[in-house]
Design a protein around this motif. Sequence first.
Motif, PDB file in Angstrom:
ATOM      1  N   ALA A 234       0.694  -1.125   0.049  1.00 50.21           N
ATOM      2  CA  ALA A 234      -0.049  -0.085  -0.080  1.00 50.21           C
ATOM      3  C   ALA A 234       0.894   1.130   0.120  1.00 50.21           C
ATOM      4  N   ARG A 235       2.099   1.080   0.718  1.00 50.92           N
ATOM      5  CA  ARG A 235       2.978   2.396   0.693  1.00 50.92           C
ATOM      6  C   ARG A 235       3.590   2.636  -0.710  1.00 50.92           C
ATOM      7  N   GLU A 236       3.793   1.495  -1.475  1.00 50.27           N
ATOM      8  CA  GLU A 236       4.143   1.805  -2.802  1.00 50.27           C
ATOM      9  C   GLU A 236       3.238   1.718  -3.741  1.00 50.27           C
ATOM     10  N   ARG A 237       1.978   1.915  -3.299  1.00 47.58           N
ATOM     11  CA  ARG A 237       0.847   2.227  -4.150  1.00 47.58           C
ATOM     12  C   ARG A 237       0.743   1.162  -5.347  1.00 47.58           C
ATOM     13  N   LEU A 238       0.946  -0.201  -4.984  1.00 48.94           N
ATOM     14  CA  LEU A 238       1.138  -1.180  -5.909  1.00 48.94           C
ATOM     15  C   LEU A 238      -0.234  -1.383  -6.921  1.00 48.94           C
ATOM     16  N   ALA A 239      -1.253  -1.490  -6.409  1.00 47.98           N
ATOM     17  CA  ALA A 239      -2.695  -1.680  -7.242  1.00 47.98           C
ATOM     18  C   ALA A 239      -2.537  -0.470  -7.961  1.00 47.98           C
ATOM     19  N   ALA A 240      -2.442   0.934  -7.179  1.00 49.30           N
ATOM     20  CA  ALA A 240      -2.879   1.924  -8.250  1.00 49.30           C
ATOM     21  C   ALA A 240      -2.058   1.985  -9.355  1.00 49.30           C
ATOM     22  N   THR A 241      -0.593   1.699  -9.136  1.00 47.50           N
ATOM     23  CA  THR A 241       0.374   1.799 -10.310  1.00 47.50           C
ATOM     24  C   THR A 241      -0.036   0.673 -11.192  1.00 47.50           C
ATOM     25  N   ALA A 242      -0.299  -0.485 -10.914  1.00 49.56           N
ATOM     26  CA  ALA A 242      -0.744  -1.326 -12.025  1.00 49.56           C
ATOM     27  C   ALA A 242      -2.117  -0.804 -12.862  1.00 49.56           C
ATOM     28  N   GLN A 243      -2.961  -0.209 -12.209  1.00 52.46           N
ATOM     29  CA  GLN A 243      -4.016   0.280 -13.000  1.00 52.46           C
ATOM     30  C   GLN A 243      -3.715   1.515 -13.802  1.00 52.46           C
TER      31      GLN A 243
END
Length: 887
Positions: free
Chosen positions: A71-80
């Motif tokens: 979450a800190r590295e915004r993994l899901a948002a980055t993928a989207q």
Amino acid sequence: MAVQTESFDLFRDDLGIPHVRAASETALAYGQGWVTAQDRGLQIEADRMRAEERFADLAGAAGAAWDRFAARERLAATAQEIHDALERPERAWLAAYADGVSAGLRAGGRDVPELAGVPHRPWEPWTPIGVFLATHLLFNGFPGLLWRAHVARRLHVPGVPLERVLALFAADAGASSGSNAWAVHGSGTRSGSPLVAGDPHRTLELPGPYQQVRLVCTDPAGPYDVLGFAFPGVPGIPHFGHAVSTDGGSGGASSVAWGITNAVAHHVEVVTDGADGAGPGGWRLHWPARELSDVGVASWRALLHARTARDVTDAFRGWVDPVNRVLAADSTGEVLSMTAGKVPAAADRALPAVKPADGYLDLPAPTPVTQVAVDANERPRTQASAELDGRPGFGPRDVRPGREAHDLGWSYAPHRAERIRQLLAAATVPESPETQARIHGDTRDLGAPGLVAHLADDTSAAAVRLRAWVAAGAHVDADSTDAALYMRWRHAMAHRLAAHPAFAVLHEPHGQDPLLDAALDVPTAVGAGLARILAADWLGIDGPAEASAALAEVTRTAVGQPPGPDEPTWGDLHVPAPLHPVPGARLDADPVAGVVPAPVSGNNESVRCTGGSPGVAPTAYRGSVARYVWDLADRANSRWGVPFGADGRPGSPHFDDQHAVWADAATTPVVTDWDRLHPADTTLRLLNGARGQEVWRHDFGADGLVTAHMLDPDTDADVLHGWFTRPRAAFWGMGEHTRDEVRDTYTFVESLPTHHAYLVRWDGEPVVLVQAYLPEHDPVAGAYDARPGDLGLHFFLGSRGPTARHGSPRDPWTVLGPAMRGFLFAGPGTRRLVGEPDANNQKALDRMIAMGFTAGERVSFRSPQGPKEARMAYLTRERALAGGAFR
């Protein structure tokens, strides 16, 4: 979101490796996703949950630690964001793959105990990107930056520059891992065409991190036929592939292949946000994939369409993360070498930065390879000319120019590339796929002489043994007690030095996320730097004294000199310790439920890489997660292998059937001939396998073991002919057939993807012939109300089996009846069994009723043997389960 369904064909070879064929690229992506969900359901769902920052739903507290970091590295948002920035063709390709995964999961791919309490969610088109990011987030070198920052804050040696202190822990110093890849120009091969070979090194996982697969698109507008190693959960074959194509105009065949290694580049920056930047709140990652909203998806897809080495290097121009060295070759003879990815234009690659670099480096253009090329995570440097390089032998040399331009990182592996170059230079015959085994399997440790030199003045019997072992070549073989002694000594030395007062300050809390503890472990870092630490007299460490003391610790428990009967070999200590997809879960050492790891040779420094970590444990937790040899003359000569098997489901025949071959550093031939492949039923009703292969089993305790095997028409013809010629076989209609006619009949049945024949054995004795079929592809379909999920069957009791053994009952059907139900419902797509015995065969109908079937209507239809009057019989899955599948 509307979920699409696509038509595709699935075949498997004798190792269960999937070959997917479809008429369009999206249908092929759908098929790849579907079969991946079938074979690797738990693995890809675990990685998907990592990507979606909800791993805690599966893994509890261990998953929660990951979720906080992701979450800190915004993994899901980055993928989207990466997905949304893609062009339409790539979005359609990803969507098709995601829909295939969702369909495969619904069709039984997630039917594992670990997912029982986790609600199913369809995959989103961006999910494969998230899986790729999640599996590579800790793969890059940023934890090493945090370790060096910890060293820079804590370890100050008066009069010694910080660069020298940091260099103590560079991978160049000693223990390291990574990957191997090499290419041989056609001028140095038996066929006259290039070879590309290698083996990627990663953390060992069960199932493995790579999936063997073949993808065949028959669309005339863009056909391709590519096989290689895919990332489960990611479409295409982005790292290691071998493609063939036919020019529709001239009919000429062409071939292209590629392989990669990690470039060990400084491509993810740690940017400090404060004066100290010690804790997890004091820094952030500057990650090209996130900053550019691009991870190279277009390259993944473009590689499938490559026909030449230039096509491969052109595809890799769009690569982003991680940064890789690429070797590509084609059947015209061209061999190319390049580095692909986005590397920040940073001046300092050893420590975190105050601000991110301004832009990215322009990497060198692809370089032609005229003899050989070797990439094994070494520090790139231009090799001396063949006349001056000093390697014995007259084999080809690595003479690529300008290698210094590819020096993009901070620490590199020191020995494996040199050893591969030595082996290639020493070749006495032209290279071929068979000769690559000596490279894959080489166990010589070029780093051992430097460490053992610190025992030069040690007169103990153990030191004498180690010096003799080095003189004999320092081979880290599984059956060697000397290799075990050397590795145990290294382990003890790492712990002794880690506890030395010189490094006391490094044991102070590092203040980072506990998820990074392994990367910030002092014994691990010291174990990687043993050679330089022992040579650094300015540390105040007496290297020879510490080396001898560590050896004395080890030999106190040794039994005699020379080695006693109880002294362990390296193989006794060094077995694979693969990770499970769910942290904390372990597979039982049971050949049915799990894998029994085999002893393995090699260590981090040897080409046959089965890495442990001095100071941690002797087991192999890293190593070759695949091996390959791509022959550009003929793909049928190519070879490959993985550590365990094609199927990730414990108990599957292909769960670990490649393990023994892998443990021996060997490979198996690539099989692409459609006639040698087995059509697979994608409706999941028919169980598939090679001739004679066991596809189902159940242990009935005192009543014995019942197994079902694919019928082998050649081997089993005698048994069947003996059964069919008995008077009671009249309704079977084959009493007049000769033995060869029986064989030919079942050879024809074997050729039908919709009809299968199985031989059921009881304690190894053949007892029942079962013919199962998809009714919609049989004449009976027009005679009754066929439903989705129906599976038709015929069965013939050939023997009463071992009814007198184990106290078994006199009536064999008390065992075989439940076995038949369990076996025929083993396909998760089977919802109802359909029987159609001859209307006058009351004995067969009574037997089916006793097994739980309900008698149905009388029907007439034309079978292949002529007109048939039959009585239908039905057994639903619900009724079978209610009655107990094995009661």
